[in-house]
Design a protein around this motif. Structure first.
Motif, PDB file in Angstrom:
ATOM      1  N   HIS A  11       0.856  -1.192   0.000  1.00  5.55           N
ATOM      2  CA  HIS A  11       0.000   0.000   0.000  1.00  5.55           C
ATOM      3  C   HIS A  11       0.886   1.235   0.000  1.00  5.55           C
ATOM      4  O   HIS A  11       1.825   1.330   0.791  1.00  5.55           O
ATOM      5  N   GLU A  12       0.618   2.138  -0.911  1.00  3.54           N
ATOM      6  CA  GLU A  12       1.369   3.389  -1.044  1.00  3.54           C
ATOM      7  C   GLU A  12       2.871   3.131  -1.125  1.00  3.54           C
ATOM      8  O   GLU A  12       3.665   3.743  -0.418  1.00  3.54           O
ATOM      9  N   ALA A  45      -3.222  -1.621   9.386  1.00  2.00           N
ATOM     10  CA  ALA A  45      -3.720  -0.437   8.669  1.00  2.00           C
ATOM     11  C   ALA A  45      -3.541  -0.575   7.160  1.00  2.00           C
ATOM     12  O   ALA A  45      -4.440  -0.217   6.386  1.00  2.00           O
ATOM     13  N   ALA A  46      -2.398  -1.112   6.730  1.00  2.00           N
ATOM     14  CA  ALA A  46      -2.148  -1.275   5.290  1.00  2.00           C
ATOM     15  C   ALA A  46      -3.093  -2.302   4.680  1.00  2.00           C
ATOM     16  O   ALA A  46      -3.569  -2.124   3.558  1.00  2.00           O
ATOM     17  N   ARG A  48      -6.153  -3.018   5.618  1.00  2.00           N
ATOM     18  CA  ARG A  48      -7.468  -2.392   5.485  1.00  2.00           C
ATOM     19  C   ARG A  48      -7.481  -1.354   4.368  1.00  2.00           C
ATOM     20  O   ARG A  48      -8.431  -1.285   3.591  1.00  2.00           O
ATOM     21  N   ALA A  49      -6.431  -0.553   4.295  1.00  2.00           N
ATOM     22  CA  ALA A  49      -6.387   0.509   3.288  1.00  2.00           C
ATOM     23  C   ALA A  49      -6.287  -0.058   1.881  1.00  2.00           C
ATOM     24  O   ALA A  49      -6.962   0.418   0.964  1.00  2.00           O
ATOM     25  N   ARG A  50      -5.460  -1.073   1.689  1.00  2.00           N
ATOM     26  CA  ARG A  50      -5.299  -1.686   0.362  1.00  2.00           C
ATOM     27  C   ARG A  50      -6.510  -2.526  -0.008  1.00  2.00           C
ATOM     28  O   ARG A  50      -6.925  -2.578  -1.159  1.00  2.00           O
ATOM     29  N   GLY A  51      -7.054  -3.248   0.973  1.00  2.00           N
ATOM     30  CA  GLY A  51      -8.222  -4.074   0.699  1.00  2.00           C
ATOM     31  C   GLY A  51      -7.906  -5.365  -0.025  1.00  2.00           C
ATOM     32  O   GLY A  51      -8.787  -5.991  -0.607  1.00  2.00           O
TER      33      GLY A  51
END
Length: 153
Positions: A11-12, A45-46, A48-51
């Motif tokens: 993610h990011e 957190a990553a 959840r954010a990336r999915g």
């Protein structure tokens, strides 16, 4: 004991990985699984954010590799083993990191995320896979790694 799975995401432009033992199948239609992740985990957190994430099934032969990944600081986990980035037609799973040494790897897109107690319960659709499990998974029990042993009759 529980089978050891390696959960990884990107993610990011940052990669994240963790070992998980709270993993189970949910449904064959759609093909899906459930993974429980402690919300204090550095990967939470990553994820959840990336999915989306890869889930590598670790073999008993990979005991030392799994232990090295588990014990490494978050930023150094990808220094152990041979990691690849998934090339896929699906944008949801494109670029996910996966460990080549894993017996099999599932590529999953998160459909449901539910907080319960200290953990997040992730239910994800299996969108792709590589490899095949030969049947000697790495297990975790009482703080150590091991393998199945035949029971005396």
């Amino acid at each position: 004991g529980a089978t050891v799975a390696l959960v990884a995401t990107e993610h990011e432009a940052a990669r994240h990985a963790m070992l998980a033992t709270a993993v189970t199948s949910v449904s064959m239609d759609p093909p899906s699984l459930l993974v429980c992740v402690n919300r204090t985990a550095s990967s939470h957190a990553a994820l959840r954010a990336r999915g989306a994430f890869s889930l590598g099934i670790m073999a008993a032969a990979h005991r030392d590799l799994a232990a090295a990944i588990a014990q490494a600081p978050s930023a150094a986990r990808f220094d152990h083993g041979t990691w690849r980035a998934l090339r896929a037609d699906s944008e949801a799973i494109e670029g996910l990191p996966w460990l080549e040494e894993a017996d099999a790897t599932l590529f999953c897109a998160i459909d449901v995320c539910h907080d319960y107690g200290t953990h997040a319960v992730l239910i994800a659709r299996i969108a792709g896979a590589v490899g095949a499990c030969p049947g000697d998974p790495l297990l975790y029990r009482d703080g150590g790694y091991g393998r199945f042993a035949a029971a005396d009759a």
